[in-house]
Write an enzyme that holds these catalytic residues in place. Structure first.
Site, short mmCIF file in Angstrom:
data_model
loop_
_atom_site.label_atom_id
_atom_site.label_comp_id
_atom_site.label_asym_id
_atom_site.label_seq_id
_atom_site.Cartn_x
_atom_site.Cartn_y
_atom_site.Cartn_z
N GLU A 174 0.81 -1.23 0.00
CA GLU A 174 0.00 0.00 0.00
C GLU A 174 0.84 1.27 0.00
OE1 GLU A 174 -2.70 -0.43 3.29
OE2 GLU A 174 -3.49 -2.32 2.53
N ASN A 217 1.93 -5.26 -3.08
CA ASN A 217 0.53 -5.56 -2.77
C ASN A 217 -0.23 -4.27 -2.47
OD1 ASN A 217 -1.51 -7.59 -2.05
ND2 ASN A 217 -1.29 -6.90 0.07
N HIS A 253 -10.77 -6.10 -1.86
CA HIS A 253 -11.79 -5.90 -0.83
C HIS A 253 -12.97 -5.18 -1.50
CE1 HIS A 253 -9.19 -7.10 2.46
NE2 HIS A 253 -8.25 -6.28 2.04
N GLU A 282 -6.36 -10.66 -0.80
CA GLU A 282 -7.13 -10.42 0.43
C GLU A 282 -8.62 -10.38 0.11
OE1 GLU A 282 -5.64 -6.99 2.54
OE2 GLU A 282 -3.56 -7.48 2.09
N ASP A 284 -12.36 -10.32 -0.15
CA ASP A 284 -13.62 -10.43 0.58
C ASP A 284 -14.63 -9.54 -0.13
OD1 ASP A 284 -12.78 -7.91 1.54
OD2 ASP A 284 -12.48 -8.60 3.59
O1 G3I Z 1 -4.54 -7.72 19.19
C1 G3I Z 1 -5.18 -6.54 19.68
C2 G3I Z 1 -5.88 -6.83 20.99
O2 G3I Z 1 -4.92 -7.21 21.95
C3 G3I Z 1 -6.65 -5.60 21.40
O3 G3I Z 1 -7.38 -5.90 22.56
C4 G3I Z 1 -7.61 -5.16 20.30
C5 G3I Z 1 -8.34 -3.86 20.66
O4 G3I Z 1 -8.66 -3.13 19.52
O5 G3I Z 1 -6.85 -4.92 19.14
C6 G3I Z 1 -6.18 -6.06 18.67
O6 G3I Z 1 -5.49 -5.74 17.52
C7 G3I Z 1 -6.26 -5.56 16.34
C8 G3I Z 1 -5.73 -6.50 15.28
O7 G3I Z 1 -6.40 -6.29 14.07
C9 G3I Z 1 -5.89 -7.97 15.68
O8 G3I Z 1 -7.24 -8.28 15.79
C10 G3I Z 1 -6.13 -4.14 15.87
O9 G3I Z 1 -6.76 -3.26 16.81
C11 G3I Z 1 -6.75 -3.97 14.53
O10 G3I Z 1 -6.46 -2.67 14.03
C12 G3I Z 1 -6.18 -5.00 13.56
O11 G3I Z 1 -6.84 -4.86 12.33
C13 G3I Z 1 -6.19 -5.46 11.23
C14 G3I Z 1 -5.92 -4.42 10.18
O12 G3I Z 1 -5.34 -5.03 9.04
C15 G3I Z 1 -4.98 -3.37 10.70
O13 G3I Z 1 -4.55 -2.53 9.71
C16 G3I Z 1 -7.12 -6.54 10.67
O14 G3I Z 1 -7.23 -7.60 11.61
C17 G3I Z 1 -6.53 -7.07 9.37
O15 G3I Z 1 -7.48 -7.90 8.75
C18 G3I Z 1 -6.23 -5.94 8.43
O16 G3I Z 1 -5.65 -6.45 7.26
C19 G3I Z 1 -5.32 -5.50 6.25
C20 G3I Z 1 -4.13 -6.04 5.51
O17 G3I Z 1 -3.08 -6.30 6.41
C21 G3I Z 1 -3.67 -5.06 4.44
N1 G3I Z 1 -4.76 -4.72 3.54
C22 G3I Z 1 -5.99 -4.26 4.20
C23 G3I Z 1 -6.46 -5.28 5.23
C24 G3I Z 1 -7.77 -4.85 5.84
O18 G3I Z 1 -7.64 -3.67 6.57
#
Ligand code: G3I
Length: 476
Positions: A174, A217, A253, A282, A284
């Site tokens: 990105e 990516n 997405h 990715e 969905d």
């Molecule tokens: O692990 C912590 C947890 O300890 C805490 O209690 C909780 C509270 O918010 O947060 C948890 O972390 C989260 C993490 O996902 C694991 O679940 C983060 O807040 C959250 O921001 C994070 O989101 C991820 C996101 O990327 C962050 O940018 C999504 O799971 C993940 O699916 C998403 O994936 C991205 C790709 O890497 C790149 N392309 C876009 C895609 C969708 O956004």
């Protein structure tokens, strides 16, 4: 209603998240298909009966994003192991996860995914080495020279740890802006190191692991637009100058405001024509039912039509664990039931589901024998039509193949603890275990070629909401 696609790499910001979860989960659909009266037996993993096996039929992989903290959930692990032959750690390989403190690396969560994948012979996509998001603040605070050192060290340490275990790395993620500018996105890397940080990252990556494919990516690059043109020009330039790059990932997405572009395939093809592999990384698609299924099918068909589209990855297994769960964008419902989208993907891949049962060994690896043979065939597709606390209604749709039929028979095997309290539009005969019912027509045995009928049943779950196994359809 807009998905904040400009934040696709950021936090959970989809407004769909604010919607209440649907009270009634639409359930799974599984398709089984066999010739006439052949008695069937064999493995549930017959060729083409799962997403991974069906994709392998054309030399591709079908993967999913995986979160380490769900691997202990049996439905999650079983679905992963049964259906997929590639994984991408959803968050566990990101910079904040592996190097939250400078030069202190923690690979434990990522390792658990990689070893699980290796034990199941799954490919692993490494995601991701250089990205502006999920970046520890110590990195953003560095001055240019130190930042360059830290970036190259991060790439080196992470790729060395996983050397020989990764099929493809998202080396840079990105790096381009949304919109019409075609400019690079502002980030610590871009702002301090300039455009050259991308090729430097790729060169460092190649020097560490020459066997792994190195990908760029991004999202919102799925159709031909200003952003994808900018990425295209970068890749073209890299190829012309010998900067190592092997693949481009298209995150894909989608939702109603960011639909599958009509030029999706053409866009994949133009990148492939530059001499790189392309991958759907990715995927969905928010929505439900046949509209969602059609969109999924179109994405899969686009990949299959591009020789250098080497594989597809969906961004999660059940809807409930999606980064935008309220949009129900995945192939499995919250109980791991197969959605209509699953069946559409499997069909587009050239597979046909055994519904956990069997596939006719005489049909050439799970291809639908109902077409072109002229013999009597039928398929059976399962859908959970209604769920509630304690139970659900299941429906099996029987469809005749290319010849008219006068009878059909389908086996339904209940899960542990499950009982049925009613069956309609079908006649049942139970086996001695009381778990397997063979359902034959009540009044609805005669079907014209291609015509359908259905029977239904109510299941008391007794704590087990898994979809019953619907075995092969036998036509007469
Ligand atoms: O692990 C912590 C947890 O300890 C805490 O209690 C909780 C509270 O918010 O947060 C948890 O972390 C989260 C993490 O996902 C694991 O679940 C983060 O807040 C959250 O921001 C994070 O989101 C991820 C996101 O990327 C962050 O940018 C999504 O799971 C993940 O699916 C998403 O994936 C991205 C790709 O890497 C790149 N392309 C876009 C895609 C969708 O956004």
């Amino acid at each position: 209603m807009t998905i904040n696609v400009s934040d696709a790499g950021g936090r959970h910001r989809s407004p769909f998240r604010t919607f209440a979860r649907r009270a009634l989960a639409l359930g799974g659909a599984g398709l089984v298909s066999v010739t006439g009266v052949v008695a069937l037996s064999g493995s549930a993993q017959a060729a083409g009966s799962t997403l991974g096996a069906a994709a392998a039929g054309s030399g591709r992989y079908f993967g999913t994003a995986v979160a380490a903290n769900h691997l202990g959930e049996s439905g999650y692990a079983t679905t992963l192991d049964t259906e997929f032959n590639a994984v991408t750690p959803e968050n566990e390989m990101k910079w904040d996860a592996v190097e939250g403190t400078r030069n202190t690396f923690n690979f434990s969560n990522a390792d658990s995914i990689v070893s699980h994948a290796q034990s199941k012979n799954m490919k692993v996509r490494g995601h991701t080495l250089v990205w502006h998001s999920q970046l520890p603040s110590w990195v953003s605070g560095l001055a240019a020279t130190d930042l360059r050192t830290a970036m190259n060290n991060h790439i080196t340490q992470v790729m060395t740890h996983y050397k020989g275990k990764i099929y493809a790395w998202d080396v840079v993620n990105e790096a381009f802006q949304d919109g019409s500018s075609g400019a690079r996105r502002s980030s610590p890397f871009q702002d301090k190191l300039g455009d050259g940080f991308i090729e430097e990252a790729f060169k460092t990556a190649r020097s560490v692991d020459s066997a792994a494919k190195l990908c760029y990516n991004d999202y919102n690059t799925d159709g031909v637009n200003a952003k994808s043109n900018a990425v295209y020009n970068m890749v073209k330039d890299f190829k012309a100058r010998g900067v190592p790059i092997d693949c481009v990932g298209f995150q894909s997405h989608f939702n109603s405001n960011s639909p599958v572009p009509s030029d999706y395939q053409a866009n994949l093809q133009r990148f492939a024509d530059l001499g790189v592999d392309v991958q759907i990384t990715e995927l969905d698609i928010e929505g439900s039912g046949s509209a969602q299924a059609t969109n999924y099918s179109n994405v899969v068909k686009a990949c299959l039509a591009v020789t250098r589209c080497t594989g597809m990855t969906v961004w999660g297994i059940p809807d409930k664990y999606s980064w935008r769960a309220s949009g129900t964008p995945l192939l499995f419902d919250d109980n791991y039931g197969k959605k209509a989208a699953y069946t559409a993907v499997l069909t587009a891949l050239g597979g046909s589901s055994s519904g956990g049962g069997t596939t006719d060994p005489g049909t050439g690896g799970g291809t639908d024998p109902g077409t072109g043979t002229g013999s009597k065939t039928c398929t059976a597709a399962y859908t959970a039509t209604q769920t509630w606390q304690g139970g659900f209604n299941g429906q099996v749709t029987i469809t005749a193949g290319s010849a008219a039929i006068t009878g059909w028979s389908v086996k339904v095997t209940l899960g542990t603890g499950q009982t049925t309290t009613g069956v309609w539009n079908g006649t049942t005969a139970w086996d001695s275990t009381g778990k397997v019912m063979t359902v034959t027509p009540s009044y609805n045995g005669s079907l014209a070629a291609g015509a359908s009928t259905s029977f239904g049943f109510t299941v008391q779950a007794n704590g087990n909401t898994a979809a019953p196994t619907v075995s092969v359809c036998t036509a007469s």
